[in-house]
Design a protein around this motif. Structure first.
Motif, short mmCIF file in Angstrom:
data_model
loop_
_atom_site.label_atom_id
_atom_site.label_comp_id
_atom_site.label_asym_id
_atom_site.label_seq_id
_atom_site.Cartn_x
_atom_site.Cartn_y
_atom_site.Cartn_z
N SER A 86 -70.30 6.03 27.05
CA SER A 86 -70.17 6.99 28.15
C SER A 86 -69.24 8.13 27.81
O SER A 86 -69.23 9.16 28.50
N ARG A 87 -68.44 7.98 26.75
CA ARG A 87 -67.51 9.03 26.34
C ARG A 87 -68.02 9.82 25.14
O ARG A 87 -67.30 10.66 24.59
N ARG A 88 -69.25 9.54 24.74
CA ARG A 88 -69.81 10.23 23.58
C ARG A 88 -70.02 11.71 23.88
O ARG A 88 -70.52 12.07 24.95
N LEU A 89 -69.67 12.55 22.92
CA LEU A 89 -69.89 13.99 23.08
C LEU A 89 -71.36 14.32 22.92
O LEU A 89 -72.01 13.89 21.94
N SER A 90 -71.89 15.07 23.86
CA SER A 90 -73.25 15.60 23.73
C SER A 90 -73.23 16.75 22.73
O SER A 90 -72.16 17.17 22.26
N MET A 91 -74.40 17.28 22.42
CA MET A 91 -74.45 18.45 21.53
C MET A 91 -73.69 19.61 22.17
O MET A 91 -73.02 20.39 21.48
N PHE A 92 -73.77 19.71 23.51
CA PHE A 92 -73.02 20.77 24.20
C PHE A 92 -71.52 20.52 24.05
O PHE A 92 -70.74 21.46 23.80
N GLY A 93 -71.10 19.25 24.19
CA GLY A 93 -69.68 18.91 24.04
C GLY A 93 -69.19 19.19 22.63
O GLY A 93 -68.08 19.68 22.44
N LEU A 94 -70.03 18.87 21.63
CA LEU A 94 -69.66 19.16 20.25
C LEU A 94 -69.53 20.66 20.02
O LEU A 94 -68.61 21.11 19.33
N MET A 141 -76.39 4.76 17.08
CA MET A 141 -76.18 6.13 17.54
C MET A 141 -76.19 7.10 16.37
O MET A 141 -76.75 8.19 16.43
N TRP A 142 -75.52 6.71 15.28
CA TRP A 142 -75.48 7.57 14.10
C TRP A 142 -76.89 7.77 13.53
O TRP A 142 -77.31 8.88 13.22
N ARG A 143 -77.63 6.68 13.42
CA ARG A 143 -78.98 6.75 12.86
C ARG A 143 -79.88 7.66 13.69
O ARG A 143 -80.73 8.37 13.16
N GLY A 144 -79.69 7.63 15.01
CA GLY A 144 -80.56 8.40 15.88
C GLY A 144 -80.06 9.79 16.20
O GLY A 144 -80.71 10.52 16.97
N SER A 145 -78.94 10.19 15.63
CA SER A 145 -78.35 11.48 15.97
C SER A 145 -79.08 12.63 15.30
O SER A 145 -79.74 12.46 14.27
N SER A 146 -78.95 13.78 15.88
CA SER A 146 -79.56 14.98 15.31
C SER A 146 -78.82 15.36 14.03
O SER A 146 -77.60 15.52 14.02
N GLY A 147 -79.55 15.46 12.93
CA GLY A 147 -78.94 15.87 11.67
C GLY A 147 -78.06 14.82 11.03
O GLY A 147 -77.27 15.13 10.14
N LYS A 148 -78.18 13.55 11.48
CA LYS A 148 -77.39 12.44 10.91
C LYS A 148 -75.89 12.69 11.02
O LYS A 148 -75.12 12.35 10.13
N ILE A 149 -75.48 13.30 12.12
CA ILE A 149 -74.05 13.52 12.38
C ILE A 149 -73.49 12.28 13.06
O ILE A 149 -74.08 11.79 14.03
N PRO A 150 -72.38 11.72 12.59
CA PRO A 150 -71.83 10.52 13.24
C PRO A 150 -71.43 10.81 14.68
O PRO A 150 -71.08 11.96 15.01
N PRO A 151 -71.49 9.82 15.55
CA PRO A 151 -71.12 10.05 16.95
C PRO A 151 -69.63 10.34 17.10
O PRO A 151 -68.80 9.74 16.42
N PHE A 152 -69.32 11.28 17.98
CA PHE A 152 -67.94 11.61 18.33
C PHE A 152 -67.72 11.29 19.80
O PHE A 152 -68.64 11.38 20.61
N PHE A 153 -66.50 10.90 20.13
CA PHE A 153 -66.17 10.53 21.50
C PHE A 153 -64.98 11.35 21.98
O PHE A 153 -64.11 11.72 21.20
N GLY A 154 -64.96 11.62 23.29
CA GLY A 154 -63.87 12.41 23.85
C GLY A 154 -64.42 13.49 24.74
O GLY A 154 -65.35 13.27 25.52
N ASN A 155 -63.89 14.70 24.59
CA ASN A 155 -64.41 15.85 25.33
C ASN A 155 -64.20 17.12 24.50
O ASN A 155 -63.55 17.08 23.45
N GLY A 156 -64.74 18.20 24.99
CA GLY A 156 -64.72 19.44 24.21
C GLY A 156 -63.35 20.03 23.99
O GLY A 156 -63.16 20.86 23.10
N SER A 157 -62.35 19.62 24.79
CA SER A 157 -61.01 20.18 24.64
C SER A 157 -60.06 19.25 23.89
O SER A 157 -58.86 19.51 23.80
#
Length: 475
Positions: free
Chosen positions: A222-230, A375-391
Motif C-alpha cells: 500500500s506504500r508502493r510508489l506509483s509511476m506518478f509518485g516516482l 512486483m519487480w518482475r511485473g514492473s515497467s522497465g524492470k525497475i525495482p519497487p520503491f516505497f514511500g512518497n514523492g517527497s
C-alpha cells in the motif's frame, strides 16, 4: 575519436549464454564497479594474474571472460569464447610499477589508516589514477563496443605495497558474488584448485521462477510508489543529479559501535521490548541515518526511507539456491524502513535499530521475498519497487560485512612480506568506486577490518560532508 561506435563482429564459435532475468535490469546496467585492495606486502603480479586467468577458464566460471553483446531483440547476452587465446584472453590485465615506497608517491601516500574515533579519513575518488588502468571501461557501452572480458585485473606495485584492483559491470555479480570469486581465486592461488566449487546454475538461471508464484501481498504494497509518485520523487530530487557529488570514506572503531549496540539493547530491555536482539549492522545503519540526515529539519514530518540491500542467498537456500555451491551473480533484494524525520531525532537510537531489525525479519521471509520480486518482475522497465512518497528522503545501505573482504588471503603471492603481525597477505584497506550512476545518500559498508574497525563510504551533495564531520567530532 568521434563518430558512431561499431559493435565488434560476432564470433561464430562463441558460446552464447542468455542473461539471467534479474541481472539484466536498469539498476545494474548503469554501474561499473572498481574494487581496490591495499596490501602492505609486495605481491607477485604474475601469480595473481595467472591464477585468476586460470579460474576464468574453468568450467562454471567462464562468464568472467565472456564478451557482452545484445541480440536482435535488444536483450543482453554473454558470448563466451569456445577457447581463450592470446588475442581473446579470459581476463583484462594491466600492471603499473612505481620504483618507490608508497609514502613517497603523491597519491598513494594519502591511503588512509584507521582512526581512533569515528572520522572521515579520505575521498576515495582521490585515488582514481591508482584505480583505473588506461582504457579501463567506464560504462556498459565500453563492454558492448569492445571485445573485452567481463572481469579486469589491475595491479599497482610499490616497493613496500601492492594495490590489487578488480573491476566488472554490476550485471555480472554483486558483492557476495565477488566473495565467491575471491574465495575461488585464493584456492587457485594456493594450488588447491580441486577444492573449487562451480557456481550455482551453470548457464541456466536459478532465479528464473523467483517472483512468479507469490502467496501473499507484500506488507508495504500500500506504500508502493506509483509511476506518478516516482516521477514526483524524481522532480523533487532532480537538482541532486546536477550538483557535484562528494565521495568520502569513514572509519568507525568497532568499540564505538559495540558500545552503541549495548546501549541500544539496554534501552529495549528497559522498555520491555519482546525482541531485544540487534546486530552491529542494525546499529551502524541507525547511527549513520541520524548522522546523514543531520542537515534536515529535526522536527520535520517528511518521510525518511531506509533502503537496505540484502542478499537472497540465505532466504532461498531451501529451494532456488541450495547450499553447497556459491551463487556468483546478482542475488540482491531491498528491505525498506519508513520513518518520519522527527522520529529519527526525537526517539532513542534503539528505536531506529529495532525498526531496521523488525523490517529484516518481516520482509526478509521467503513469502515476502517472493512478493517483492513479483512486483519487480511485473514492473515497467524492470525497475525495482520503491516505497514511500514523492517527497521522501531516501538513504540506501549495502552492508558487505558478510563478504568478509578483509579476510582475503593472498599470502601465496607474497614476494616480500611487509608485516610482522601474523596478517601476511591480507588487505589493510579496501575501497569501492563506481562509474555510471552515482546515487546520493547511498552508503556501502565495506566491512570490518582485522582490528575491528568498520569502513563505509558514499556520495552526498557538495557541502554536506562538512556538516557530517562536525557531527562526528561530537560523537
Amino acid at each position: 575519436m568521434f563518430g558512431r561506435q561499431v559493435t565488434p563482429t560476432t564470433v561464430p564459435t562463441d558460446i552464447v549464454v542468455p542473461f539471467r532475468f534479474f541481472d539484466d535490469t536498469p539498476l545494474w546496467k548503469t554501474v561499473i564497479l572498481y574494487s581496490m585492495f591495499v596490501f602492505d606486502d609486495v605481491l607477485s603480479p604474475e601469480r595473481l594474474r595467472d591464477s585468476l586467468e586460470k579460474l576464468a577458464q574453468r568450467d562454471g566460471w567462464t562468464r568472467l571472460g565472456a564478451r557482452l553483446r545484445k541480440n536482435a531483440q535488444g536483450n543482453l547476452e554473454y558470448h563466451v569464447p569456445s577457447e581463450f587465446t592470446e588475442q581473446r584472453r579470459a581476463l583484462s590485465y594491466a600492471h603499473t610499477i612505481h620504483g618507490i615506497n608508497a609514502a613517497d608517491h603523491p597519491v598513494a601516500s594519502k591511503i588512509p589508516i584507521p582512526s581512533s574515533r569515528p572520522a572521515v579519513v579520505c575521498d576515495p575518488d582521490d585515488f582514481r589514477e591508482l584505480l583505473y588502468p588506461d582504457g579501463g571501461p567506464v560504462s556498459l557501452a565500453d563492454y558492448l563496443n569492445r571485445d573485452i572480458p567481463q572481469l579486469g585485473l589491475y595491479i599497482v606495485s610499490f616497493r613496500d605495497k601492492t594495490l590489487v584492483v578488480i573491476y566488472w559491470p554490476h550485471t555480472l555479480m554483486d558483492v557476495l558474488g565477488k566473495k565467491a570469486l575471491l574465495d575461488a581465486w585464493t584456492l587457485m592461488l594456493q594450488g588447491r584448485e580441486d577444492e573449487i566449487v562451480s557456481p550455482q546454475g551453470g548457464d541456466s538461471d536459478p532465479l528464473a521462477d523467483l517472483g512468479k508464484y507469490p502467496t501473499e501481498p507484500h506488507k508495504l504494497a500500500s506504500r508502493r510508489l506509483s509511476m506518478f509518485g516516482l516521477a514526483q520523487y524524481g522532480i523533487n530530487n532532480v537538482l541532486d543529479l546536477f550538483r557535484a557529488p562528494e565521495n568520502r570514506m569513514v572509519c568507525v572503531p568497532g568499540s564505538f559501535i559495540e558500545n552503541l549496540r549495548k546501549e541500544a539493547i539496554s534501552e529495549l530491555v528497559s522498555e520491555g521490548a519482546e525482541n531485544t536482539f540487534l546486530t552491529e549492522g542494525d546499529v551502524i545503519c541507525a547511527w549513520w541515518t541520524r548522522i546523514a540526515t543531520s542537515h534536515l529539519p529535526s522536527n520535520s514530518q517528511r518521510m525518511v526511507v531506509i533502503n537496505n540491500a540484502y542478499s537472497l542467498r540465505k532466504c532461498l537456500e531451501a529451494d532456488l539456491l541450495p547450499k553447497g555451491a556459491p551463487y556468483a551473480s546478482n542475488g540482491t533484494g531491498f528491505i525498506n524502513v519508513l520513518l518520519p524525520i522527527h522520529h529519527i531525532f526525537e526517539k532513542p537510537l534503539s528505536y531506529i535499530a529495532a525498526a531496521t531489525r523488525s523490517a529484516i525479519q518481516e520482509l526478509g521471509s521467503r513469502s515476502q521475498v517472493e512478493a517483492f520480486f513479483a512486483m519487480w518482475r511485473g514492473s515497467s522497465g524492470k525497475i525495482p519497487p520503491f516505497f514511500g512518497n514523492g517527497s521522501m528522503h531516501m538513504i540506501t545501505y549495502s552492508n558487505w560485512c558478510k563478504a568478509k573482504l578483509f579476510d582475503v588471503d593472498f599470502s601465496a603471492a607474497i614476494v616480500k612480506p611487509g608485516r610482522e603481525d601474523g596478517r601476511l597477505g591480507t588487505p589493510v584497506y579496501i575501497q569501492n568506486n563506481q562509474c555510471g550512476l552515482l546515487l546520493p545518500n547511498a552508503f556501502p559498508i565495506i566491512g570490518k577490518d582485522k582490528d575491528g574497525n568498520f569502513w563505509l563510504s558514499g556520495y552526498m551533495n557538495k557541502g554536506l560532508w562538512g556538516r557530517i564531520e562536525e557531527q562526528l567530532a561530537k560523537a
